[in-house]
Write an enzyme that holds these catalytic residues in place. Sequence first.
Site, PDB file in Angstrom:
ATOM      1  CG  HIS A   1      -4.735   3.122  -0.015  1.00  0.00           C
ATOM      2  ND1 HIS A   1      -4.198   2.260   0.911  1.00  0.00           N
ATOM      3  CD2 HIS A   1      -4.577   4.364   0.511  1.00  0.00           C
ATOM      4  CE1 HIS A   1      -3.757   2.944   1.950  1.00  0.00           C
ATOM      5  NE2 HIS A   1      -3.978   4.217   1.736  1.00  0.00           N
TER       6      HIS A   1
ATOM      7  CD  GLU B   1      -3.447  -6.596   6.141  1.00  0.00           C
ATOM      8  OE1 GLU B   1      -2.421  -6.439   6.816  1.00  0.00           O
ATOM      9  OE2 GLU B   1      -4.402  -5.783   6.168  1.00  0.00           O
TER      10      GLU B   1
ATOM     11  CG  ASN C   1      -2.278  -0.594   0.933  1.00  0.00           C
ATOM     12  OD1 ASN C   1      -2.739  -0.573  -0.208  1.00  0.00           O
ATOM     13  ND2 ASN C   1      -2.911  -1.140   1.933  1.00  0.00           N
TER      14      ASN C   1
END
Length: 355
Positions: free
Chosen positions: A242, A272, A237
């Site tokens: 993102h 995640e 990220n």
Amino acid sequence: MTATAKLAPASRSDVPARPDDAEAFETAAQVNQLMAKHNTPPYPETYSFWYAYLRRDCDELVSTIDAMIGSDDPITQFDIRSVCETYLETSSLELASNRIGLAIEKEMNGVSALIKDGLEGNDNFAQKLCQIGAGLPDACTGEGLGQLIAQLVAENDRMAKKSRELTSGLKASQEQITTLSKELEAARQQSNIDPLTGVSNRRALTAQLEHEVTAFEHMEQPLCLVMGDIDNFKQVNDTFGHVVGDEVLKIFANTMRTNVKGRDLVARFGGEEFAIILPQTSMEYAIKLVESIREQFSMKRLVLRQSRQQIGQVTASFGIAELMAGETSSDLLERADEQLYRAKNNGRNRVCAGC
């Protein structure tokens, strides 16, 4: 010409605040303080994030945010969005349920009115028949009998028309209620789906896991739970943004989804982290399946479409636990999570399983 006075907008102090208004203003001030303290941008979902935290209606949400606050890492917009998607996505179902519920209530009121009208029509018809029957002995002439027959035919036609209207109205209401019921079921199903990855969400996972644990108590078929987590996802990220992170989540979810079948359920647990429920599956088979998923995901080489920049290898770690007699779903979840952390601590990109 008469001058028109222009009213100045009332200031906050001019408007008497209700007790709940005062509480809302106080909460809003606290939310703003938290947003500033933790350097989280003032987006609507950020407000929802901190507002829910202050309300403390959900213990799991509070624990999750407490862990974020206690961590050395900053709270990112991805973290905020993950919490909102996991814990605060009931509003769409509630809105749909309320809307459809009101529509069904309206249809049912219409059905009640139709039935009432039909019953009143039946009563009127019965009274007319009695009147006509009472007049038969006096209807000696052809003319008198003909008038009674004409009345009978007219009343029969009127009643037939009322019956057709009632049948048509009831059929239309039944079709509308069926349509609304399907919409409500679709809304319920949608409320169990993670909007980003398309797999089940945490709510669906919790409900299904409870169901499978209950089934285990009666059937004593093996039940395994898998917890999976993308390794170093924050780094992905931070490095690529993102949008790329979301694509990695989708690929990971799809890799798991394409490898399961039947009653197996893949769900996004939060952020995640994902889970797989494997009913009627032994630990031996669960390990083989998850090792295959881990290997398939680690072999993917992701490349940015526009720049063709390589993201490189992205891996995942997994923990597996098999349900034991007398355990609850929370016990099983905790043990699977412990195995996941063991996999992380042992070097990542691996599967750990145990009791």
